[in-house]
Write a protein that holds these residues in place. Structure first.
Motif, short mmCIF file in Angstrom:
data_model
loop_
_atom_site.label_atom_id
_atom_site.label_comp_id
_atom_site.label_asym_id
_atom_site.label_seq_id
_atom_site.Cartn_x
_atom_site.Cartn_y
_atom_site.Cartn_z
N MET A 1 39.25 -1.84 10.47
CA MET A 1 38.58 -0.61 10.36
C MET A 1 37.85 -2.49 10.56
O MET A 1 38.42 -3.23 9.21
CB MET A 1 38.15 -0.15 9.20
N ILE A 2 37.49 -3.53 11.17
CA ILE A 2 36.92 -4.54 10.80
C ILE A 2 34.98 -4.18 9.66
O ILE A 2 34.21 -4.09 9.86
CB ILE A 2 36.32 -5.09 11.92
N ASN A 3 35.07 -5.23 8.48
CA ASN A 3 34.08 -5.27 7.21
C ASN A 3 33.36 -6.14 8.03
O ASN A 3 33.62 -7.07 8.08
CB ASN A 3 34.74 -5.52 6.04
N LYS A 4 31.79 -5.95 7.66
CA LYS A 4 30.90 -6.28 8.87
C LYS A 4 30.44 -7.97 7.75
O LYS A 4 30.41 -9.04 8.08
CB LYS A 4 29.94 -6.20 9.00
N SER A 5 30.66 -7.45 6.91
CA SER A 5 30.73 -9.15 5.55
C SER A 5 31.62 -10.07 5.32
O SER A 5 31.45 -11.00 4.57
CB SER A 5 30.37 -7.91 3.71
N GLU A 40 36.21 -3.37 18.98
CA GLU A 40 35.42 -2.86 17.24
C GLU A 40 34.74 -4.44 17.03
O GLU A 40 33.60 -4.02 16.42
CB GLU A 40 37.01 -2.86 15.99
N LEU A 41 34.93 -5.29 17.51
CA LEU A 41 34.06 -6.65 16.43
C LEU A 41 32.46 -6.25 17.65
O LEU A 41 32.23 -6.53 16.25
CB LEU A 41 34.40 -7.93 16.88
N ARG A 43 31.21 -3.92 17.93
CA ARG A 43 30.33 -2.68 17.72
C ARG A 43 29.79 -3.20 16.62
O ARG A 43 28.74 -2.55 16.21
CB ARG A 43 30.79 -1.22 17.56
N THR A 44 30.46 -4.02 16.17
CA THR A 44 30.01 -4.43 14.43
C THR A 44 29.67 -5.61 14.95
O THR A 44 28.24 -4.96 13.87
CB THR A 44 32.28 -4.47 13.27
N ILE A 45 29.22 -6.39 15.03
CA ILE A 45 29.13 -8.02 15.03
C ILE A 45 27.20 -7.57 15.29
O ILE A 45 27.03 -7.16 15.87
CB ILE A 45 29.42 -8.95 15.84
N THR A 46 26.19 -8.72 14.50
CA THR A 46 24.92 -8.53 14.50
C THR A 46 24.45 -10.20 15.23
O THR A 46 23.79 -9.66 15.85
CB THR A 46 24.86 -8.50 13.31
#
Length: 254
Positions: A1-5, A40-41, A43-46
């Protein structure tokens, strides 16, 4: 799981650029699972620019899959880009994937000519045919894989690689070929010549030849021998003399 922070945008951009430059082959994508990580990155990255980079990278990777459609962007982002369970030769077994990687390296040892079939798909089908026949990855499987690798890597046998890449020899055919069938035409001729010589020499066991008391046996020193002459070399070379001692049975070449 990639943590956005924990995402470092500068490092991420550098890594994405590097991945795009590497032209990662399908076999590596399947073994590492990096496609799932990049998806996954995405979907997570802003950051919109980084998100676009991940989409483009995934889109390019999907082109490596058989029967993939690059027009369907939704499919690109919703499915794994490193695996396609719809193909008959799909596997996640590490031992089998390693065998396929070694086969690809052997098949690609001198580069891939333009217009050739996909070496990764070919090698996946070769390995799959061997596995389906032998039912496991034990001793016989390993021997079969190694013999394909050995012959494909043989720099003196480029015809085998060319025929496989061109589809003249199918992966399923290569999977069951004997060592004699895989060797080069030059070596086949040498083997045929050796077999002929061996056959001729074996005939001496039946034919005692011409009796002669002028030849002394190397072992028992008796002058009770017979000899035969056979053409074992090319036609312009002298014939080879084979001698048999009728006293002790010793044989030698004269």
């Amino acid at each position: 799981m990639i943590n956005k922070s924990e995402i470092n945008e500068s490092t991420t951009r550098t890594l994405l650029i590097r991945l795009e430059e590497l032209h990662v082959p399908l076999m590596v994508l399947q073994r590492t699972g990096i496609g799932k990580t990049v998806n996954e990155l995405r979907r997570t990255i802003t950051n919109e620019n980084l998100a676009t980079m991940t989409k483009n990278l995934l889109k390019n990777w999907k082109k490596l899959l058989p029967n993939s459609s690059v027009k369907d962007n939704k499919s690109t982002t919703s499915q794994s880009t490193i695996s396609n369970s719809n193909v008959p030769w799909y596997t996640t077994d590490n031992a089998r994937l390693k065998s396929r990687e070694l086969l690809v390296n052997a098949l690609s040892i001198n580069g891939i000519p333009e217009g050739s079939n996909d070496p990764e798909e070919l090698c996946a089908r070769i390995e799959d045919a061997i596995f389906k026949e032998l039912k496991d990855t034990k001793i016989q499987y390993g021997r079969r894989i190694r013999s394909r690798i050995f012959n494909l890597r043989d720099l003196k046998n480029p015809d085998l690689r060319t025929k496989v890449l061109a589809g003249i020899i199918t992966p399923e055919q290569l999977a069951v070929m004997t060592s004699e069938e895989m060797i080069s035409d030059t070596l086949k001729k040498e083997c045929d010549k050796f077999k002929e010589i061996t056959h001729r020499e074996s005939l001496l066991g039946v034919d005692d030849g011409i009796g002669c008391d002028l030849i002394q046996c190397e072992q028992c020193k008796k002058n009770n021998c017979s000899y035969s002459e056979l053409q074992t070399l090319s036609g312009d070379e002298p014939m080879t003399l084979f001698v048999l001692c009728r006293n002790c049975g010793h044989r030698w070449r004269g």
